[in-house]
Design a protein around this motif. Structure first.
Motif, PDB file in Angstrom:
ATOM      1  N   ALA A  33       0.872  -1.173   0.000  1.00  0.00           N
ATOM      2  CA  ALA A  33       0.000   0.000   0.000  1.00  0.00           C
ATOM      3  C   ALA A  33       0.911   1.225   0.000  1.00  0.00           C
ATOM      4  O   ALA A  33       2.071   1.148   0.411  1.00  0.00           O
ATOM      5  N   LEU A  34       0.386   2.364  -0.473  1.00  0.00           N
ATOM      6  CA  LEU A  34       1.216   3.569  -0.572  1.00  0.00           C
ATOM      7  C   LEU A  34       0.627   4.780   0.150  1.00  0.00           C
ATOM      8  O   LEU A  34       1.363   5.680   0.549  1.00  0.00           O
ATOM      9  N   GLY A  35      -0.686   4.830   0.302  1.00  0.00           N
ATOM     10  CA  GLY A  35      -1.276   5.989   0.951  1.00  0.00           C
ATOM     11  C   GLY A  35      -2.792   5.916   0.943  1.00  0.00           C
ATOM     12  O   GLY A  35      -3.385   5.105   0.222  1.00  0.00           O
ATOM     13  N   LYS A  36      -3.429   6.749   1.752  1.00  0.00           N
ATOM     14  CA  LYS A  36      -4.890   6.841   1.768  1.00  0.00           C
ATOM     15  C   LYS A  36      -5.298   8.237   2.203  1.00  0.00           C
ATOM     16  O   LYS A  36      -4.525   8.957   2.848  1.00  0.00           O
ATOM     17  N   GLY A  37      -6.513   8.615   1.829  1.00  0.00           N
ATOM     18  CA  GLY A  37      -6.962   9.964   2.172  1.00  0.00           C
ATOM     19  C   GLY A  37      -8.410  10.205   1.819  1.00  0.00           C
ATOM     20  O   GLY A  37      -9.109   9.319   1.313  1.00  0.00           O
ATOM     21  N   GLY A  38      -8.873  11.415   2.092  1.00  0.00           N
ATOM     22  CA  GLY A  38     -10.250  11.791   1.815  1.00  0.00           C
ATOM     23  C   GLY A  38     -10.348  12.615   0.545  1.00  0.00           C
ATOM     24  O   GLY A  38      -9.347  12.964  -0.074  1.00  0.00           O
ATOM     25  N   GLN A  39     -11.581  12.936   0.167  1.00  0.00           N
ATOM     26  CA  GLN A  39     -11.831  13.717  -1.035  1.00  0.00           C
ATOM     27  C   GLN A  39     -12.478  15.058  -0.653  1.00  0.00           C
ATOM     28  O   GLN A  39     -12.807  15.282   0.505  1.00  0.00           O
ATOM     29  N   ILE A  40     -12.624  15.903  -1.634  1.00  0.00           N
ATOM     30  CA  ILE A  40     -13.189  17.226  -1.386  1.00  0.00           C
ATOM     31  C   ILE A  40     -14.320  17.502  -2.372  1.00  0.00           C
ATOM     32  O   ILE A  40     -14.199  17.207  -3.559  1.00  0.00           O
ATOM     33  N   MET A  41     -15.424  18.026  -1.869  1.00  0.00           N
ATOM     34  CA  MET A  41     -16.589  18.357  -2.686  1.00  0.00           C
ATOM     35  C   MET A  41     -16.437  19.789  -3.174  1.00  0.00           C
ATOM     36  O   MET A  41     -16.345  20.724  -2.371  1.00  0.00           O
ATOM     37  N   VAL A  42     -16.370  19.956  -4.501  1.00  0.00           N
ATOM     38  CA  VAL A  42     -16.159  21.279  -5.076  1.00  0.00           C
ATOM     39  C   VAL A  42     -17.246  21.595  -6.102  1.00  0.00           C
ATOM     40  O   VAL A  42     -17.792  20.702  -6.752  1.00  0.00           O
ATOM     41  N   VAL A  43     -17.555  22.894  -6.225  1.00  0.00           N
ATOM     42  CA  VAL A  43     -18.563  23.354  -7.184  1.00  0.00           C
ATOM     43  C   VAL A  43     -18.020  24.551  -7.941  1.00  0.00           C
ATOM     44  O   VAL A  43     -17.063  25.208  -7.505  1.00  0.00           O
ATOM     45  N   ASN A  44     -18.637  24.825  -9.083  1.00  0.00           N
ATOM     46  CA  ASN A  44     -18.294  26.020  -9.838  1.00  0.00           C
ATOM     47  C   ASN A  44     -18.771  27.244  -9.058  1.00  0.00           C
ATOM     48  O   ASN A  44     -19.904  27.249  -8.543  1.00  0.00           O
ATOM     49  N   PRO A  45     -17.941  28.280  -8.951  1.00  0.00           N
ATOM     50  CA  PRO A  45     -18.316  29.472  -8.179  1.00  0.00           C
ATOM     51  C   PRO A  45     -19.605  30.147  -8.654  1.00  0.00           C
ATOM     52  O   PRO A  45     -20.252  30.875  -7.892  1.00  0.00           O
ATOM     53  N   GLN A  46     -19.990  29.910  -9.921  1.00  0.00           N
ATOM     54  CA  GLN A  46     -21.212  30.525 -10.438  1.00  0.00           C
ATOM     55  C   GLN A  46     -22.476  29.893  -9.870  1.00  0.00           C
ATOM     56  O   GLN A  46     -23.556  30.478  -9.951  1.00  0.00           O
TER      57      GLN A  46
END
Length: 339
Positions: A138-151
């Motif tokens: 194994a090499l790594g693990k992590g979370g994700q991020i919820m992103v939206v267009n600023p408009q």
């Protein structure tokens, strides 16, 4: 005059014995010369190692492959070449490595997409995530991020859910990996909203369309999404992990932002083709574990919010089995039918 047979036999056998001794001597000398002429087998590795990545350049998987490869080059003086083969949910890259020579010179740097999720998302795979590969580490693990267009007129997870409920099926989310897709699918299932899913070959391609307002939202790896947030080009609504990311402490978790119980993470790992000799696998494991914990690779982990997570080959095999079971339950729970 009587013939004494024993004396005759002794006289006759002497030349034969001398000839046999001479022949054995010649054979021994020939064998010694042959061994001396045979070049000694070179110690692994003695030529460049190819890291095959199932996602495009710039993706988190590409970034960790390059960070590990560079650290290995610095430490072991072995050249590592990163070969991006994006598309088809990792099928192309995984199949390439599965069919490669099992000599340790072709390594798949991948994620839960190819080795935990795909078998539950598709009725038939062109590779077997267990039988066709030998786990390395194994090499790594992590979370994700919820992103939206600023408009998009939203400033929180709650705002997005409310807007989606007013416009069922009108808002879209993109994904360039199974981790990203299932994160979005789980989100809409738990929020009880209807979104349009738009698939991409990799997350950076989806981000490009998000920047252009061709799609409205995505949940992507932090390494891909956070730089766009920091530059003001995208707006972050939440992170998918249990706790806030140290890289974005002001961004709440999706759970605390209103969608209780939501959590989704991803992991990276390295695999060799099935049949790769154990001494070669053990050498790769030692090299890669050392690289993951090196100073030269630390920038990737620190800047992407990825946790260093290494293992033995056996530990990775056990971890993969548990993850496959978990992802299967999530996918079935989200009512996603295999394609």
């Amino acid at each position: 005059m009587p013939i004494h047979t024993p004396a005759f036999a002794a006289q006759s056998s002497a030349p034969r014995a001398r000839r046999l001794t001479t022949m054995l001597g010649l054979l021994a000398a020939s064998a010694t010369m042959a061994l001396a002429a045979t070049p000694a087998r070179a110690e692994f590795p003695d030529k460049p190692i190819r890291f095959v990545v199932p996602f495009a350049a710039g993706s988190a998987t590409d970034q960790i492959a390059r960070a590990i490869g560079q650290a290995m080059t610095v430490d072991s003086k072995v050249t590592v070449v990163v070969d991006n083969k994006p598309g088809a949910n990792g099928f192309i890259a995984a199949s390439d490595v599965a069919k490669a020579a099992p000599d340790g010179y072709t390594v798949l740097i991948t994620t839960n997409t190819t080795h935990a999720a795909n078998e539950h998302l598709f009725k038939k795979l062109p590779y077997d995530p267990v039988k066709d590969f030998t786990p390395i580490t194994a090499l790594g693990k992590g979370g994700q991020i919820m992103v939206v267009n600023p408009q998009l007129p939203v400033n929180s997870v709650g705002d997005f859910i409310a807007l989606a409920k007013k416009q069922p099926g009108k808002l879209s989310f993109g994904s360039g990996s199974s981790s990203s897709r299932i994160a979005g699918e789980l989100f809409q299932q738990m929020a009880q909203i209807q979104l349009l899913h738009v698939p991409y070959k990799s997350n950076p391609l989806a981000v490009t369309d998000l920047l252009g307002n061709q799609i409205q939202m995505m949940i992507t790896d932090t390494a891909t999404g956070l730089p766009q947030v920091n530059s003001g080009k995208l707006k972050a609504l939440g992170v998918s992990s249990k706790s806030r990311s140290p890289l974005a402490p002001n961004v709440p978790t999706i759970d605390e932002a209103g969608l209780k119980g939501y959590e989704m993470s991803y992991w990276f790992a390295a695999y060799a083709p099935a049949g790769t000799p154990k001494p070669v696998v053990d050498k790769l494991n030692a090299m890669m574990v050392k690289a993951a914990r090196s100073e030269s690779a630390s920038n990737f982990y620190r800047n992407s919010g990825t946790e260093v997570f290494t293992s033995t080959p056996a530990e990775l095999a056990a971890f993969q089995a548990k993850e496959s079971d978990k992802w299967g339950r999530i996918i079935r729970g989200a009512n996603i039918q295999p394609e």
